[in-house]
Design a protein around this motif. Structure first.
Motif, PDB file in Angstrom:
ATOM      1  N   TYR A   1       0.830  -1.205   0.000  1.00 44.08           N
ATOM      2  CA  TYR A   1       0.000   0.000   0.000  1.00 44.08           C
ATOM      3  C   TYR A   1       0.863   1.252   0.000  1.00 44.08           C
ATOM      4  N   ASN A   2       0.292   2.305  -0.529  1.00 41.39           N
ATOM      5  CA  ASN A   2       0.765   3.667  -0.316  1.00 41.39           C
ATOM      6  C   ASN A   2      -0.315   4.404   0.456  1.00 41.39           C
ATOM      7  N   GLY A   3       0.045   5.033   1.582  1.00 44.80           N
ATOM      8  CA  GLY A   3      -0.909   5.780   2.392  1.00 44.80           C
ATOM      9  C   GLY A   3      -0.685   7.269   2.232  1.00 44.80           C
ATOM     10  N   THR A   4      -1.723   7.989   1.826  1.00 42.80           N
ATOM     11  CA  THR A   4      -1.621   9.443   1.657  1.00 42.80           C
ATOM     12  C   THR A   4      -2.795  10.112   2.355  1.00 42.80           C
ATOM     13  N   PHE A   5      -2.646  11.435   2.554  1.00 40.20           N
ATOM     14  CA  PHE A   5      -3.785  12.232   2.972  1.00 40.20           C
ATOM     15  C   PHE A   5      -4.597  12.594   1.731  1.00 40.20           C
ATOM     16  N   LEU A   6      -5.712  13.255   1.944  1.00 41.10           N
ATOM     17  CA  LEU A   6      -6.604  13.540   0.829  1.00 41.10           C
ATOM     18  C   LEU A   6      -5.953  14.466  -0.200  1.00 41.10           C
ATOM     19  N   ASP A   7      -4.985  15.269   0.242  1.00 36.85           N
ATOM     20  CA  ASP A   7      -4.308  16.172  -0.695  1.00 36.85           C
ATOM     21  C   ASP A   7      -3.150  15.495  -1.420  1.00 36.85           C
ATOM     22  N   GLY A   8      -2.919  14.187  -1.153  1.00 37.05           N
ATOM     23  CA  GLY A   8      -1.867  13.447  -1.838  1.00 37.05           C
ATOM     24  C   GLY A   8      -0.556  13.348  -1.092  1.00 37.05           C
ATOM     25  N   THR A   9      -0.457  13.961   0.077  1.00 33.43           N
ATOM     26  CA  THR A   9       0.777  13.897   0.853  1.00 33.43           C
ATOM     27  C   THR A   9       0.993  12.479   1.372  1.00 33.43           C
ATOM     28  N   LEU A  10       2.144  11.889   1.055  1.00 36.11           N
ATOM     29  CA  LEU A  10       2.456  10.527   1.487  1.00 36.11           C
ATOM     30  C   LEU A  10       2.812  10.510   2.970  1.00 36.11           C
ATOM     31  N   PHE A  11       2.190   9.621   3.700  1.00 34.93           N
ATOM     32  CA  PHE A  11       2.569   9.470   5.112  1.00 34.93           C
ATOM     33  C   PHE A  11       3.159   8.096   5.408  1.00 34.93           C
ATOM     34  N   ASP A  12       2.940   7.097   4.521  1.00 37.51           N
ATOM     35  CA  ASP A  12       3.498   5.767   4.775  1.00 37.51           C
ATOM     36  C   ASP A  12       3.404   4.938   3.500  1.00 37.51           C
ATOM     37  N   SER A  13       4.305   3.944   3.388  1.00 31.08           N
ATOM     38  CA  SER A  13       4.292   3.055   2.223  1.00 31.08           C
ATOM     39  C   SER A  13       5.000   1.756   2.551  1.00 31.08           C
ATOM     40  N   SER A  14       4.328   0.640   2.285  1.00 34.39           N
ATOM     41  CA  SER A  14       4.987  -0.660   2.449  1.00 34.39           C
ATOM     42  C   SER A  14       6.044  -0.875   1.373  1.00 34.39           C
ATOM     43  N   HIS A  15       5.852  -0.222   0.206  1.00 30.84           N
ATOM     44  CA  HIS A  15       6.836  -0.352  -0.873  1.00 30.84           C
ATOM     45  C   HIS A  15       8.195   0.187  -0.426  1.00 30.84           C
ATOM     46  N   ASN A  16       8.185   1.269   0.339  1.00 28.02           N
ATOM     47  CA  ASN A  16       9.447   1.840   0.816  1.00 28.02           C
ATOM     48  C   ASN A  16      10.184   0.892   1.745  1.00 28.02           C
ATOM     49  N   ARG A  17       9.433   0.058   2.461  1.00 29.55           N
ATOM     50  CA  ARG A  17      10.059  -0.913   3.356  1.00 29.55           C
ATOM     51  C   ARG A  17      10.372  -2.220   2.639  1.00 29.55           C
ATOM     52  N   MET A  18       9.888  -2.335   1.387  1.00 25.55           N
ATOM     53  CA  MET A  18      10.108  -3.535   0.572  1.00 25.55           C
ATOM     54  C   MET A  18       9.592  -4.778   1.295  1.00 25.55           C
TER      55      MET A  18
END
Length: 641
Positions: A177-194
């Motif tokens: 997943y990629n987790g963002t706020f409604l404005d598109g700001t990224l707050f977390d991503s499983s891809h970044n942790r691979m």
């Protein structure tokens, strides 16, 4: 920030300042107003291309702002506090001008707003902060919007063609997943942790909105899940990256799905029409496979190693799911076996297989047998006259095609243009072949299937070993051998004398009376024995001198000799002199050439003759005299015993 933070109509300045402090909103600083402006003015400085929703009265919004007076002097800014201003619209919590200015805005829209005093703080102002009759300018950027009536929103933008199963409550899933706020700001991503996020669904391990948003997904599906804050982290946020009252957007790709109650699943791809036997516990299987995760990610393949995977089944040599999935297969069958993690590699995983991963094996069964198996013989043709059957000690000439059970051709005498010639029971071929050639008629055709323990065993045949004169590449371990055999000649040795030396030579005289011979004679070979190819399954042994001497020496009226000064009448009558062992060899070859004897096929002729001479030369003086030319059973003492 725009005032009336939790507000009502402007109370007296001390009360307003107190309310702003209590709610965490900063009070504006002093500035001069422009009393001549009487209308609300809105300038839309940026509008996003996509605007699925706009602010309505009753919505909750999060926005950033900078507040200035007309001369540009800043009196307040949410950016300085590093926090959005969060408020309901149209419920009297803002000054009237800001309540009106926010309506119709999109997330990520930017507006420049001029608010007259009549729609702001009027003639009273805010003591020490905003002068009376001040015109206020706000540069506003909308970050978030939601309503108390909102639910989880799901937008599926990719769905695989095949969806045999979807997520249900209590399933265990692995997803990115990629987790963002409604404005598109990224707050977390499983891809970044691979690393995937692995969790149960519907049992409270996730925020309520994600529990709902994942239900019904297929493996391989991709969807966007939008969650209002009251179904996420609420007013308090997560205490780290997610602020209070934030809507969350998760872009999810489902990779894996199973339930702890799952067993293996089997899908038959190809099942041979003729399936004489199915695998069972204790069998030894050879099979090829491609191994993938449930989303199709490759992790292993026997094909890439150009070698089958060979194992016993039902005895714990492989993971539990494969132990079960390989039962009941036919040779040549192709099937797909799906193994849940609790029957695979569990929570820990292994190598490039992640923990809690469902495994998919596409297998092709090449061969299987049981250690208790014997050979299988199928006769396809027998001639009408089948009274004489091959047995131990018989000399056979036959053709064959040799293959593996999957049809891979190994060798063929037909390609060589000559038969293969052996003596049964002499150890010239593997045990299974020796067994399969017995009790055959001349002219019979049969198929012999040899299990590995009666063939090449676990060692197989390497590149420098051969089934015939032609090298066979990579005969793998534990293969069945599948041979189609046609016997073209079968000669029987009759009345073999017990105790005769095991020399591969039989001599007979065309002048003698066969009725007086103490033993009959082996067949003459009609081609060079050194050119005869070894049989399929020929043992790779260095003891040729012993194993080759399998046709017994027959006593005849013709005598031969060797050594200086020794000449028997039979030799003299043929015009031969025998001064040395060389003459002995020449004499033997002369007898073979004239059709009076034969050397065993497939072995070194000179080695055979040398052993014959050595054996007859009892005292080792290089001569063979009449007293030494005896059969073993005529001697008083048997040295070999």
């Amino acid at each position: 920030m725009a005032f009336r933070a939790r507000g009502w109509r402007p109370p007296p300045p001390p009360l307003l300042l107190l309310l702003l402090w209590v709610t965490g909103q900063a009070a504006p600083v002093a500035g001069l107003g422009l009393g001549s402006d009487t209308e609300l003015q809105i300038e839309r400085r940026f509008v996003p291309d996509e605007c699925p929703r706009t602010v309505r009265s009753g919505d909750f919004v999060r926005y950033h702002y900078v507040g200035t007076f007309p001369d540009g002097q800043k009196f307040d800014s949410s950016y300085d506090r590093d926090s959005t201003f969060n408020v309901f619209v149209g419920k009297g919590q803002l000054i009237v001008g800001m309540d009106q200015a926010l309506v119709g805005m999109c997330v990520n829209e930017r507006r420049f707003v001029k608010i007259p005093p009549t729609l702001a703080y009027g003639s009273e102002g805010v003591s020490g902060v905003i002068p009376p009759n001040s015109v206020l300018h706000f540069d506003v950027l909308l970050m978030d919007i939601w309503n108390a009536e909102d639910q989880v929103q799901i937008h599926t933008y990719f769905k695989p063609p095949s969806c045999p199963r979807t997520i249900q409550v209590s399933d265990f899933v692995r997803y990115h997943y990629n987790g963002t706020f409604l404005d598109g700001t990224l707050f977390d991503s499983s891809h970044n942790r691979m690393k995937t996020y692995d969790t149960y669904v519907g049992i409270g391990w996730l925020i309520p909105g994600m529990d709902k948003g994942l239900l019904g997904m297929c493996v391989g599906e991709k969807r966007v899940i939008t969650i209002p804050p009251f179904l996420a982290y609420g007013e308090g946020g997560d205490g780290k990256d997610i602020p209070g009252q934030a809507s969350l957007v998760f872009d999810v790709a489902l990779l894996d799905l199973h339930n702890p109650k799952d067993g293996i699943s089997i899908e038959n791809k190809v099942v041979p029409e003729n399936c004489e036997r199915r695998s069972q516990s204790g069998d030894f299987l050879r099979y090829h496979y491609n191994g993938t995760l449930l989303d199709g990610t490759f992790f292993d393949s026997s094909y890439s190693r150009n070698r089958t995977f060979d194992t016993y089944i039902g005895q714990g040599y492989v993971i539990a799911g494969m132990d079960e999935g390989l039962l009941g297969v036919c040779i040549g069958e192709k099937r797909r076996i799906v193994v849940p993690p609790h029957l695979g590699y569990g929570e820990e995983g292994r190598g490039n297989i992640p923990g809690s991963a469902v495994l998919v094996f596409d297998i092709h069964v090449i061969d299987f047998h049981n250690p208790a198996d014997s050979i299988s013989v199928t006769s396809h043709y027998k001639p009408p006259d089948c009274s004489v059957l091959s047995k131990k000690g018989d000399y056979l000439k036959y053709h064959y095609n040799a293959s593996l059970l999957d049809g891979t051709l190994l060798d063929s005498t037909w390609n060589l243009g000559k038969t293969y010639n052996i003596v049964l029971g002499s150890g010239q071929v593997v045990l299974g072949m020796d067994m399969g050639l017995r009790e055959m008629c001349v002219g019979e055709k049969r198929t012999v299937i040899i299990p590995p323990h009666l063939g090449y065993g676990e060692a197989g045949v390497g590149k420098q070993q051969s089934l015939s004169r032609e090298y066979i590449q990579n005969v793998a371990i534990s293969h069945h051998l599948h041979l189609h055999i046609f016997v073209s000649c079968c000669h029987v040795l009759l009345d073999v004398c017990e105790g005769l030396p095991a020399f591969a030579f039989a001599l007979h005289s065309s002048r003698g009376d066969p009725s007086k011979h103490e033993s009959d004679h082996g067949p003459l070979q009609d081609s060079d024995p050194a050119e005869a190819p070894p049989a399929p399954g020929e043992k790779n042994s260095g003891g040729i001198a012993h194993k080759a001497l399998s046709v017994l020496l027959a006593r005849t009226q013709t005598l031969f000799c060797s050594g200086p000064g020794v000449a028997f009448p039979a030799a003299e009558s043929q015009g031969l002199s025998c001064p040395f062992s060389l003459q002995f060899s020449e004499y033997i070859h002369a007898q073979v050439a004239s059709g009076k004897g034969k050397l065993a096929p497939g072995f070194d002729a000179e080695m055979i003759v040398k052993n014959m001479f050595t054996n007859q030369d009892r005292n080792g003086d290089g001569k063979v005299v009449a007293e030494e030319f005896k059969l073993k059973d005529q001697e008083a003492k048997h040295d070999e015993l």
